[in-house]
Design a protein around this motif. Structure first.
Motif, PDB file in Angstrom:
ATOM      1  N   GLY A 188     -19.419  82.460 -10.378  1.00 48.10           N
ATOM      2  CA  GLY A 188     -19.545  81.406 -11.378  1.00 48.10           C
ATOM      3  C   GLY A 188     -20.501  81.726 -12.511  1.00 48.10           C
ATOM      4  N   ARG A 189     -20.719  83.021 -12.767  1.00 47.13           N
ATOM      5  CA  ARG A 189     -21.671  83.360 -13.833  1.00 47.13           C
ATOM      6  C   ARG A 189     -21.187  82.877 -15.206  1.00 47.13           C
ATOM      7  N   SER A 190     -19.881  82.997 -15.486  1.00 49.01           N
ATOM      8  CA  SER A 190     -19.360  82.501 -16.763  1.00 49.01           C
ATOM      9  C   SER A 190     -19.405  80.982 -16.823  1.00 49.01           C
ATOM     10  N   THR A 191     -19.138  80.339 -15.688  1.00 50.76           N
ATOM     11  CA  THR A 191     -19.222  78.873 -15.628  1.00 50.76           C
ATOM     12  C   THR A 191     -20.637  78.413 -15.922  1.00 50.76           C
ATOM     13  N   ALA A 192     -21.622  79.101 -15.337  1.00 52.54           N
ATOM     14  CA  ALA A 192     -23.021  78.743 -15.575  1.00 52.54           C
ATOM     15  C   ALA A 192     -23.405  78.957 -17.031  1.00 52.54           C
ATOM     16  N   ALA A 193     -22.919  80.056 -17.627  1.00 53.54           N
ATOM     17  CA  ALA A 193     -23.240  80.343 -19.028  1.00 53.54           C
ATOM     18  C   ALA A 193     -22.646  79.280 -19.947  1.00 53.54           C
ATOM     19  N   ARG A 194     -21.419  78.882 -19.690  1.00 50.84           N
ATOM     20  CA  ARG A 194     -20.790  77.840 -20.511  1.00 50.84           C
ATOM     21  C   ARG A 194     -21.507  76.501 -20.338  1.00 50.84           C
ATOM     22  N   ALA A 195     -21.889  76.199 -19.112  1.00 56.14           N
ATOM     23  CA  ALA A 195     -22.610  74.940 -18.872  1.00 56.14           C
ATOM     24  C   ALA A 195     -23.938  74.941 -19.617  1.00 56.14           C
ATOM     25  N   PHE A 196     -24.636  76.071 -19.612  1.00 57.95           N
ATOM     26  CA  PHE A 196     -25.909  76.186 -20.324  1.00 57.95           C
ATOM     27  C   PHE A 196     -25.689  76.011 -21.826  1.00 57.95           C
ATOM     28  N   ALA A 197     -24.623  76.635 -22.358  1.00 62.39           N
ATOM     29  CA  ALA A 197     -24.313  76.489 -23.780  1.00 62.39           C
ATOM     30  C   ALA A 197     -24.070  75.021 -24.123  1.00 62.39           C
ATOM     31  N   ALA A 198     -23.327  74.327 -23.258  1.00 61.73           N
ATOM     32  CA  ALA A 198     -23.048  72.907 -23.507  1.00 61.73           C
ATOM     33  C   ALA A 198     -24.324  72.077 -23.452  1.00 61.73           C
ATOM     34  N   ALA A 199     -25.186  72.366 -22.486  1.00 57.83           N
ATOM     35  CA  ALA A 199     -26.437  71.615 -22.363  1.00 57.83           C
ATOM     36  C   ALA A 199     -27.330  71.827 -23.572  1.00 57.83           C
ATOM     37  N   LEU A 200     -27.334  73.043 -24.122  1.00 56.64           N
ATOM     38  CA  LEU A 200     -28.139  73.330 -25.309  1.00 56.64           C
ATOM     39  C   LEU A 200     -27.651  72.534 -26.523  1.00 56.64           C
ATOM     40  N   GLU A 201     -26.345  72.323 -26.604  1.00 53.76           N
ATOM     41  CA  GLU A 201     -25.793  71.606 -27.756  1.00 53.76           C
ATOM     42  C   GLU A 201     -25.822  70.086 -27.566  1.00 53.76           C
ATOM     43  N   CYS A 202     -25.921  69.644 -26.327  1.00 50.84           N
ATOM     44  CA  CYS A 202     -25.841  68.211 -26.023  1.00 50.84           C
ATOM     45  C   CYS A 202     -27.130  67.476 -26.418  1.00 50.84           C
ATOM     46  N   PRO A 203     -27.036  66.363 -27.115  1.00 51.86           N
ATOM     47  CA  PRO A 203     -28.236  65.584 -27.467  1.00 51.86           C
ATOM     48  C   PRO A 203     -28.969  65.035 -26.245  1.00 51.86           C
ATOM     49  N   ARG A 204     -28.237  64.911 -25.112  1.00 53.01           N
ATOM     50  CA  ARG A 204     -28.844  64.378 -23.891  1.00 53.01           C
ATOM     51  C   ARG A 204     -29.072  65.459 -22.832  1.00 53.01           C
ATOM     52  N   GLY A 205     -29.010  66.707 -23.246  1.00 51.79           N
ATOM     53  CA  GLY A 205     -29.347  67.801 -22.330  1.00 51.79           C
ATOM     54  C   GLY A 205     -28.293  68.177 -21.330  1.00 51.79           C
ATOM     55  N   GLY A 206     -27.028  67.805 -21.591  1.00 46.04           N
ATOM     56  CA  GLY A 206     -25.952  68.209 -20.692  1.00 46.04           C
ATOM     57  C   GLY A 206     -25.309  67.071 -19.939  1.00 46.04           C
ATOM     58  N   CYS A 207     -24.953  66.012 -20.648  1.00 52.23           N
ATOM     59  CA  CYS A 207     -24.377  64.834 -19.999  1.00 52.23           C
ATOM     60  C   CYS A 207     -22.985  65.101 -19.447  1.00 52.23           C
ATOM     61  N   GLY A 208     -22.272  66.043 -20.077  1.00 57.83           N
ATOM     62  CA  GLY A 208     -20.928  66.377 -19.622  1.00 57.83           C
ATOM     63  C   GLY A 208     -19.837  65.480 -20.157  1.00 57.83           C
ATOM     64  N   GLU A 209     -20.189  64.474 -20.938  1.00 61.55           N
ATOM     65  CA  GLU A 209     -19.212  63.498 -21.403  1.00 61.55           C
ATOM     66  C   GLU A 209     -19.068  63.442 -22.917  1.00 61.55           C
ATOM     67  N   CYS A 210     -20.090  63.860 -23.655  1.00 64.46           N
ATOM     68  CA  CYS A 210     -20.053  63.745 -25.120  1.00 64.46           C
ATOM     69  C   CYS A 210     -19.168  64.836 -25.721  1.00 64.46           C
ATOM     70  N   THR A 211     -18.915  64.702 -27.022  1.00 67.14           N
ATOM     71  CA  THR A 211     -18.073  65.673 -27.719  1.00 67.14           C
ATOM     72  C   THR A 211     -18.673  67.066 -27.678  1.00 67.14           C
ATOM     73  N   GLU A 212     -19.991  67.148 -27.842  1.00 64.42           N
ATOM     74  CA  GLU A 212     -20.651  68.462 -27.830  1.00 64.42           C
ATOM     75  C   GLU A 212     -20.440  69.167 -26.497  1.00 64.42           C
TER      76      GLU A 212
END
Length: 383
Positions: free
Chosen positions: A40-64
């Motif tokens: 899951g190294r690519s999954t973790a990297a993508r999740a980290f990228a999303a959390a960096l862009e998310c205003p709430r630190g990785g909510c998983g629901e917003c557009t970012e």
């Protein structure tokens, strides 16, 4: 629900990356994610990228979050090479991209899912960006191990190692995310040795399961030279079947999409020179992808083959561990009766050598034939 939901069996990774998102002082300009295939190294990297862009630190629901995870975010570049290596041209493109400020998000994030495929020249092209990082740009590099990455790259990155998740965690993910029956999910997770993507395919594709069963059954058949050659052919054919299962349909769809983008008529018998040139490049890229994918499938077949000898070794020494090939337990026990622990270890070494040779560009057929010759077993049990 958060961006970390699908990062299974890696609590230390989630903790470290969450801290980096919350505290810029804990972050860095380049990360190196390593771990075995399917960890899951690519999954973790993508999740980290999303959390960096998310205003709430990785909510998983917003557009970012959603766009970063699916690869459509304007400031998240996902690089997954289809060929055998990442070229200098591609590395230079990424270096230029890294110099730009983010357009809509807080960071420009570049995820390289196959950093181990950077050629030495391509790695040199990236060095300037890693040695003199641009503010608001973060590199996320993924590879099977630290040693697979050129030293000049890994020495300028912060390392984060992922471990193989337990089969139960993989099964839970498949049940929750894909709606797969719990029993079938666990069986697939064990057979795939916790490789999430492969487990999903095994759980949903009867043909994939049949091809794997054929590989697992090979050891007991290799009793003489002729059988060894037949086994090598079988491995090549299984890998080819896996590679070609979706290639034709995918290639045709890519060709039609390119013609539409160029404003050409897909039904026309002849095309203008510019269109023919673009089609020629597409065919070249598709051929490179097919070569890489076939080699990847051969390597996967060898991992499945090795799992049989591993199981037999565990049975032979009476180790109290779960078998990978539970459904083939009787064949595993028979293999343990025919080969002693030394012979089983030698077989595992032969498979490992074949994988190394193929990685070094030895033709797969030759590497597999040499391996199969050394895998011959007695026709009868030792006891």
């Amino acid at each position: 629900m958060s961006v970390w939901t699908d990062v299974i069996g890696q609590p230390h990774v989630v903790r470290t990356l969450s801290e980096a998102v919350a505290d810029p002082a804990a972050n860095t300009h380049a990360w190196l994610f390593t771990g075995p295939p399917g960890s899951g190294r690519s999954t973790a990297a993508r999740a980290f990228a999303a959390a960096l862009e998310c205003p709430r630190g990785g909510c998983g629901e917003c557009t970012e979050c959603r766009t970063a995870l699916d690869g459509s975010h304007a400031d998240v570049e996902l690089v997954a090479t289809q060929g055998l290596s990442i070229s200098v041209k591609e590395a230079r493109r990424l270096t230029e991209l890294a110099q730009r400020r983010p357009s809509v998000g807080a960071w420009r994030v570049i995820v390289v899912e196959d950093a181990d495929r950077l050629t030495e020249q391509a790695a040199d092209a990236l060095l300037k960006s890693l040695e003199e990082p641009t503010a608001r740009t973060i590199w996320l590099l993924c590879a099977p191990s630290v040693e697979d990455v050129i030293i000049t790259i890994r020495s300028r990155s912060r390392h984060l190692g992922l471990r193989t998740p337990p089969p139960e965690a993989v099964a839970e993910l498949l049940s929750r995310r894909d709606g797969i029956d719990a029993g079938a999910a666990l069986a697939a997770a064990r057979a795939a040795q916790s490789h999430v993507g492969l487990a999903r395919r095994l759980a949903r594709d009867a043909d994939a399961r049949a091809r794997r069963d054929e590989i697992v059954a090979l050891p007991l058949r290799i009793t003489d030279f002729g059988a060894a050659m037949a086994a090598a052919d079988a491995l090549v054919q299984v890998a080819g079947a896996e590679s070609g299962a979706s290639a034709a349909e995918r290639n045709a769809a890519e060709r039609e999409k390119l013609l539409v983008q160029l404003g050409a008529d897909p039904a026309a018998r002849t095309q203008p020179p510019a269109v023919r040139s673009a089609l020629s490049q597409l065919e070249k890229d598709q051929k490179a992808r097919a070569t890489r994918f076939t080699r990847d499938m051969v390597d996967r077949a060898l991992i499945d083959l090795a799992s049989t000898y591993r199981d037999a070794l565990m049975v032979s020494v009476d180790a109290q561990v779960d078998l990978v090939n539970v459904a083939q337990a009787e064949a595993v026990r028979e293999l343990a009766r025919r080969l002693d622990p030394t012979g089983l270890l030698q077989a595992l070494d032969a498979i490992s050598l074949a994988r190394t040779r193929i990685e070094a560009n030895v033709p797969p057929q030759l590497a597999l034939e040499a391996m199969a010759i050394s895998l011959q077993v007695p026709a009868q049990s030792r006891r």
